[in-house]
Design a protein around this motif. Structure first.
Motif, PDB file in Angstrom:
ATOM      1  N   HIS A 171       0.799  -1.223   0.000  1.00 46.75           N
ATOM      2  CA  HIS A 171       0.000   0.000   0.000  1.00 46.75           C
ATOM      3  C   HIS A 171       0.832   1.274   0.000  1.00 46.75           C
ATOM      4  N   ARG A 172       2.133   1.176  -0.236  1.00 47.58           N
ATOM      5  CA  ARG A 172       2.950   2.379  -0.246  1.00 47.58           C
ATOM      6  C   ARG A 172       4.336   2.046  -0.777  1.00 47.58           C
ATOM      7  N   ALA A 173       5.099   3.091  -1.077  1.00 50.96           N
ATOM      8  CA  ALA A 173       6.492   2.927  -1.473  1.00 50.96           C
ATOM      9  C   ALA A 173       7.372   3.425  -0.327  1.00 50.96           C
ATOM     10  N   VAL A 174       8.509   2.755  -0.094  1.00 49.69           N
ATOM     11  CA  VAL A 174       9.356   3.103   1.055  1.00 49.69           C
ATOM     12  C   VAL A 174      10.820   3.167   0.628  1.00 49.69           C
ATOM     13  N   VAL A 175      11.578   3.926   1.410  1.00 50.28           N
ATOM     14  CA  VAL A 175      13.031   3.926   1.281  1.00 50.28           C
ATOM     15  C   VAL A 175      13.604   4.098   2.683  1.00 50.28           C
ATOM     16  N   HIS A 176      14.677   3.338   3.002  1.00 54.87           N
ATOM     17  CA  HIS A 176      15.272   3.351   4.334  1.00 54.87           C
ATOM     18  C   HIS A 176      16.632   4.030   4.302  1.00 54.87           C
ATOM     19  N   PHE A 177      16.947   4.695   5.408  1.00 53.72           N
ATOM     20  CA  PHE A 177      18.262   5.306   5.592  1.00 53.72           C
ATOM     21  C   PHE A 177      18.825   4.891   6.939  1.00 53.72           C
ATOM     22  N   GLY A 178      20.135   4.810   7.028  1.00 54.01           N
ATOM     23  CA  GLY A 178      20.800   4.455   8.273  1.00 54.01           C
ATOM     24  C   GLY A 178      20.815   2.963   8.487  1.00 54.01           C
ATOM     25  N   HIS A 179      19.659   2.378   8.775  1.00 54.04           N
ATOM     26  CA  HIS A 179      19.514   0.932   8.957  1.00 54.04           C
ATOM     27  C   HIS A 179      18.200   0.484   8.331  1.00 54.04           C
ATOM     28  N   VAL A 180      18.162  -0.741   7.848  1.00 57.85           N
ATOM     29  CA  VAL A 180      16.974  -1.291   7.187  1.00 57.85           C
ATOM     30  C   VAL A 180      15.931  -1.656   8.229  1.00 57.85           C
ATOM     31  N   PHE A 181      14.696  -1.279   7.961  1.00 56.60           N
ATOM     32  CA  PHE A 181      13.579  -1.689   8.809  1.00 56.60           C
ATOM     33  C   PHE A 181      13.087  -3.045   8.324  1.00 56.60           C
ATOM     34  N   ASP A 182      12.983  -4.011   9.255  1.00 57.15           N
ATOM     35  CA  ASP A 182      12.537  -5.369   8.921  1.00 57.15           C
ATOM     36  C   ASP A 182      11.040  -5.472   9.207  1.00 57.15           C
ATOM     37  N   TYR A 183      10.216  -5.589   8.163  1.00 58.79           N
ATOM     38  CA  TYR A 183       8.767  -5.617   8.339  1.00 58.79           C
ATOM     39  C   TYR A 183       8.272  -6.953   8.893  1.00 58.79           C
ATOM     40  N   ASN A 184       9.094  -7.979   8.863  1.00 59.34           N
ATOM     41  CA  ASN A 184       8.708  -9.273   9.445  1.00 59.34           C
ATOM     42  C   ASN A 184       8.764  -9.240  10.960  1.00 59.34           C
ATOM     43  N   THR A 185       9.731  -8.494  11.515  1.00 58.22           N
ATOM     44  CA  THR A 185       9.899  -8.429  12.972  1.00 58.22           C
ATOM     45  C   THR A 185       9.542  -7.064  13.538  1.00 58.22           C
ATOM     46  N   ASN A 186       9.188  -6.112  12.669  1.00 61.17           N
ATOM     47  CA  ASN A 186       8.913  -4.728  13.084  1.00 61.17           C
ATOM     48  C   ASN A 186      10.051  -4.153  13.915  1.00 61.17           C
ATOM     49  N   SER A 187      11.259  -4.389  13.452  1.00 61.22           N
ATOM     50  CA  SER A 187      12.441  -3.908  14.166  1.00 61.22           C
ATOM     51  C   SER A 187      13.528  -3.598  13.143  1.00 61.22           C
ATOM     52  N   ALA A 188      14.668  -3.152  13.629  1.00 62.34           N
ATOM     53  CA  ALA A 188      15.813  -2.862  12.768  1.00 62.34           C
ATOM     54  C   ALA A 188      17.072  -3.345  13.459  1.00 62.34           C
ATOM     55  N   SER A 189      17.993  -3.888  12.693  1.00 63.25           N
ATOM     56  CA  SER A 189      19.261  -4.361  13.238  1.00 63.25           C
ATOM     57  C   SER A 189      20.352  -3.352  12.925  1.00 63.25           C
ATOM     58  N   GLU A 190      21.167  -3.048  13.946  1.00 56.73           N
ATOM     59  CA  GLU A 190      22.257  -2.100  13.711  1.00 56.73           C
ATOM     60  C   GLU A 190      23.335  -2.708  12.822  1.00 56.73           C
TER      61      GLU A 190
END
Length: 584
Positions: A171-190
């Motif tokens: 339902h949208r387009a996204v772009v990540h900066f710094g670290h990738v957001f993981d939509y499976n876990t709703n978190s981000a790994s450094e």
């Protein structure tokens, strides 16, 4: 006015005469109750009150547009998401309003897919006054309008919409900066880095720190591009994944973000995020409330209830990856289980601690309100009591406010409850009550002819403790004595409350039990061990009660595990299992 059969089929069913006059009177009375500032007009105006036209009546905005726009293409709508059976239509002129009323008053338009109620239309002098937006905000949420200049908005939009690493989601387009957001876990790994944070966003972060909205630099940035009609599901930003606050920047278009209270899913706060505004989702608004954007091509401004078309919107979400476990005060909503504190108990000590916090203490806080809401009896329980021989002694274990002790039915009745407040309430009603634990009754062996325990067993947190409660009930009744116990069923599809729930889906047969206690959202039970909200009407406070809801066949297994008793019957009543056993 006479309509032939062919025309009636084309335009729908029309009400006339006395029946229509009664509906007009009822419509105006409803208006006086809910919007007393709106005055009904005896002369034509460009403002129309349209009853039976709201979402509450299963009428969608799309249906309203399909019905009204052909009659006045410049018509504007004021609609209510809930609690109103009517809408308002502002026509482009008095003449247009007269035409609309002449065509639609008393009619059940054929465009309506679900509703079968006629539109009742009256002229009004004015529309409802705008409301203060603060009424709709959860605690700690902070909005700053015009935080982003038009020049900065243009720079950010150009950067984000033309970026080479834009990904397309459902339902949208996204772009990540710094670290990738993981939509499976709703978190981000450094450890999983994305594109470097652009200088224009770093400069925005500098300003946020300078303005003291944040103290540390975000290291995970997500940009979203939403086309009209697109949104994002209601969700928490994971407690254990990110620090407080979550920062949201809105660009290009206004949008309404819905916040849903995690302890009361019926409590929804629609919040208008204006273009170029800053939103700080922090504290209670972050940890207790879910937030999301409904998929639709319009919004209803929560201040005016006016319908506003959406445009393409760009949002910027800035987060700081958490380096240590979350220690927020909203532990029931947190994915970090606090070293097992919020887990389904696996030991006697943990079970007692859970029951003390989420059963005993809760009932002490809600005792007065509980008494106000508990008067009627279950039919099967009343039938059980009526069949006890007159002159018998009956114990009511977990008697609450004493509703089963009060009736003068020829029985000697003694109640008991762990809650001091409920014991005091029952005593004031001339009931004989003792304060005690259901697993350690103060009654002599084989002293009663019968016993009941209504809506207590499901508050006991382990199988062994539930078994001990049944054994204790058996201990205090005579041989041949009857016992009636009720518990909540996992399947609430036959409950009278099922039709009131917002979830209309079929019952999920594949239940996934987890080790983590979850808050029940008022829909179908998704696991057996849950925290169920109790909301105080006047104070608005919400308390969470622990429940173990019973699967089909589980009550039979529990009774069969206990020596010295026989299962007489189990029947279902309004989402409850009514269990009758005999001591042998």
């Amino acid at each position: 006015m006479y309509f032939n059969e062919e025309k009636v089929k084309a335009i729908g069913t029309r009400f006339e005469g006395g029946k229509l006059a009664k509906k007009v009177h009822k419509s105006i009375e409803q208006l006086k109750r809910h919007d007393p500032d709106v005055e009904v007009s005896s002369e034509p105006t460009q403002f129309l009150l349209v009853s039976n036209s709201s979402i509450l009546c299963s009428v969608t905005l799309e249906e309203l547009e399909e019905i009204f726009i052909p009659l006045d293409e410049k018509a504007e709508f004021i609609v209510y998401p809930n609690k109103r059976s009517y809408s308002f239509v502002q026509c482009s002129s008095i003449e247009a309003a007269q035409t609309v009323r002449q065509e639609l008053h008393g009619l059940i338009p054929p465009q309506l897919k679900i509703s079968h109620q006629p539109f009742i239309i009256s002229f009004v002098c004015n529309l409802p006054e705008a409301k203060k937006c603060e009424m709709f905000r959860p605690a700690d949420l902070k909005l700053v309008e015009d935080y982003v200049s038009e020049n900065l908005e243009n720079d950010l939009v150009e950067l984000l919409t033309n970026h080479s690493k834009v990904q397309s989601l459902k339902h949208r387009a996204v772009v990540h900066f710094g670290h990738v957001f993981d939509y499976n876990t709703n978190s981000a790994s450094e450890w999983k880095e994305a594109e470097p944070i652009p200088p224009v966003i770093e400069a925005l972060v500098d300003r946020l720190i300078s303005d003291k909205y944040i103290t540390e630099r975000p290291d995970q940035i997500t940009a979203n591009v939403y086309e009209p009609g697109h949104g994002i599901p209601s969700h928490y930003d994971t407690h254990s994944a990110f620090d407080d606050p979550i920062i949201s920047i809105s660009l290009l278009s206004d949008v309404v973000m819905e916040f849903k209270d995690g302890a009361n899913s019926a409590r929804i706060a629609p919040v208008l995020l204006k273009a170029r505004s800053l939103c700080l989702i922090q504290g209670e608004s972050r940890y207790r409330w879910k937030h999301g954007i409904v998929n639709r091509k319009y919004d209803v401004d929560p201040r005016t209830n006016r319908v506003v078309p959406r445009k393409t919107r760009v949002s910027l979400t800035l987060r700081k990856i958490r380096q240590k476990p979350c220690e927020c005060q909203w532990k029931e909503f947190c994915d970090w289980d606090r070293k097992g504190e919020m887990s389904v108990p696996s030991s006697e000590d943990l079970a007692m601690k859970l029951e003390n916090s989420y059963v005993s203490n809760v009932y002490e806080n809600i005792a007065s309100h509980f008494d106000e809401t508990r008067h009627s009896s279950w039919k099967a329980v009343k039938k059980f009591i009526d069949e006890i021989p007159r002159g018998s002694l009956m114990y009511d274990v977990g008697c609450g406010n004493g509703k089963y002790l009060i009736p003068k039915d020829g029985l000697f009745k003694i109640g008991c409850d762990m809650c001091l407040g409920l014991c005091e309430i029952a005593t004031k009603k001339d009931c004989h009550v003792a304060r005690c634990d259901a697993l350690s009754l103060p009654f002599r062996d084989t002293s009663a002819d019968a016993a009941i325990s209504i809506a207590v067993l499901h508050h006991i947190a382990t199988f062994e403790r539930r078994k001990r409660m049944i054994e204790e009930l058996l201990r205090v009744v005579k041989r041949g004595g009857m016992i009636c116990v009720t518990v909540w069923s996992m399947d609430q599809s036959q409950s009278e409350y099922a039709k009131m729930r917002s979830n209309k889906d079929e019952v999920n047969e594949e239940i996934k039990n987890t080790d983590r206690l979850k808050i029940h959202d008022g829909k179908d039970f998704q696991q057996q061990d849950v925290l169920v909200p109790w909301t105080m009407d006047q104070k608005g406070e919400t308390f969470l009660r622990y429940y173990h809801v019973f699967r089909e066949g589980e009550a039979e297994q529990l009774v069969e595990s206990v020596d010295g008793c026989k299962l007489v019957s189990i029947e279902k009543e309004q989402g409850n299992y009514i269990i009758v056993i005999r001591k042998i």
